[in-house]
Design an enzyme around this catalytic site. Structure first.
Site, short mmCIF file in Angstrom:
data_model
loop_
_atom_site.label_atom_id
_atom_site.label_comp_id
_atom_site.label_asym_id
_atom_site.label_seq_id
_atom_site.Cartn_x
_atom_site.Cartn_y
_atom_site.Cartn_z
N SER A 13 -0.94 -72.86 -31.94
CA SER A 13 -1.40 -74.17 -31.49
C SER A 13 -1.27 -75.16 -32.64
CB SER A 13 -2.86 -74.10 -31.05
OG SER A 13 -3.35 -75.43 -30.97
N HIS A 38 2.35 -74.07 -28.69
CA HIS A 38 1.26 -74.51 -27.81
C HIS A 38 0.77 -75.89 -28.25
CE1 HIS A 38 -2.08 -73.68 -25.00
NE2 HIS A 38 -2.88 -74.24 -25.90
N ASP A 40 -1.87 -78.90 -27.59
CA ASP A 40 -3.18 -79.18 -27.01
C ASP A 40 -3.41 -80.68 -26.86
OD1 ASP A 40 -4.44 -76.61 -26.58
OD2 ASP A 40 -4.42 -76.36 -28.76
N MET A 42 -5.85 -83.57 -25.59
CA MET A 42 -7.28 -83.79 -25.29
C MET A 42 -7.56 -85.28 -25.16
SD MET A 42 -9.04 -81.15 -27.95
CE MET A 42 -8.36 -79.49 -28.23
N HIS A 71 -0.82 -77.84 -22.90
CA HIS A 71 -2.14 -77.56 -22.34
C HIS A 71 -2.89 -78.88 -22.20
CE1 HIS A 71 -6.29 -75.40 -23.09
NE2 HIS A 71 -6.18 -75.90 -21.88
N MET A 73 -5.94 -80.92 -21.49
CA MET A 73 -7.40 -80.95 -21.37
C MET A 73 -7.78 -82.40 -21.11
SD MET A 73 -8.11 -78.25 -24.41
CE MET A 73 -6.45 -78.47 -25.05
N ASP A 178 -6.52 -68.31 -24.82
CA ASP A 178 -6.61 -69.48 -25.69
C ASP A 178 -8.01 -69.61 -26.29
OD1 ASP A 178 -6.15 -71.81 -27.01
OD2 ASP A 178 -5.71 -73.02 -25.22
#
Ligand code: DX5
Ligand code: ZN
Length: 227
Positions: A13, A38, A40, A42, A71, A73, A178
């Site tokens: 990540s 990966h 992330d 957010m 991913h 979020m 994760d």
């Protein structure tokens, strides 16, 4: 992306990498043997932290030779799917908790040509994925509460992975873990059927772009423990 397989894949990540140097960090972990990257995303609303959006994904895409695993979020998700697909995401993962229409969200992700991922928070039972199995290419089991790197692995999620693995049967669906993955926790989830291991702190610790060998040692240690 290559054909489906259940061998262990290590997905660093970039949340744990140098934010001023994503391109070089990605090239370093790929050269050191990782399988996927990966990413992330957010929003400070669905989770209590903010990272970056589709423009950053687009900027880092040319540095990724493996798989760009995004991913999300964020809530809502649907208005941003096309932007992340256009940024070059191979996989786009949305949370079942992010809105009332996850079924529609997964359809919309697949309609872009990207693979669709479904993420489950630690408070969500495995059964939430049951009606969605024909719409997903990956299920991401959160083994921490999403929002931050470096948190402690939540052991009760091992049971969730076990349940999901038997629900999935022969379907070509990856189980991704994760949060809090390291050489101690990786074998616990690999043993019950997880094949994609996201790791932030445990991959990037001790290394840098100028000294990337620790990245390789960290990746090998997780892989060896899980295999
Ligand atoms: C948490 C993120 C994770 C995180 C994992 O919200 O989704 O991908 O970066 O970090 P570590 O491996 O440090 O627990
Ligand atoms: Zn993540």
């Amino acid at each position: 992306m290559t054909a489906f397989d259940r061998t262990i894949k290590i997905a660093p990540s970039i949340l744990a990498s140098d934010f001023a140097n994503f391109g070089a960090e990605i090239e370093a972990v790929e050269a050191q043997g990782c399988d996927w990257i990966h990413v992330d995303v957010m929003d400070g609303h669905f989770v209590p932290n903010i990272t970056f959006g589709p423009e950053t994904c687009k900027a880092i895409r040319p540095h990724i030779k493996t798989v760009m695993d995004v991913h999300l979020m964020i809530a809502p998700v649907d208005p941003y799917i096309d932007a992340f697909a256009a940024a070059g995401a191979d996989i786009i993962t949305a949370h079942v908790e992010a809105g009332p229409h996850i079924h529609r969200t997964l359809q919309a992700i697949r309609a872009t040509g990207a693979k669709a991922g479904l993420a489950l928070n630690p408070g969500t039972p495995a059964s939430a994925a049951a009606p969605l199995l024909d719409l997903v290419d990956l299920i991401c089991v959160m083994t921490v509460n999403p929002g931050f790197g470096g948190q402690k692995f939540i052991h009760s999620q091992i049971e969730t992975v076990k349940t999901l693995r038997s629900m999935i049967g022969d379907r070509p669906i990856h189980i991704e873990i994760d949060g809090g993955v390291d050489p101690t926790t990786a074998p616990l989830v690999a043993a019950v059927g997880a094949d994609v291991l996201v790791a932030g702190s445990a991959v990037f610790k001790g290394g840098s772009v100028k000294n990337p060998e620790p990245y390789g040692q960290n990746i090998s240690a997780i892989r060896a423990a899980a295999s």
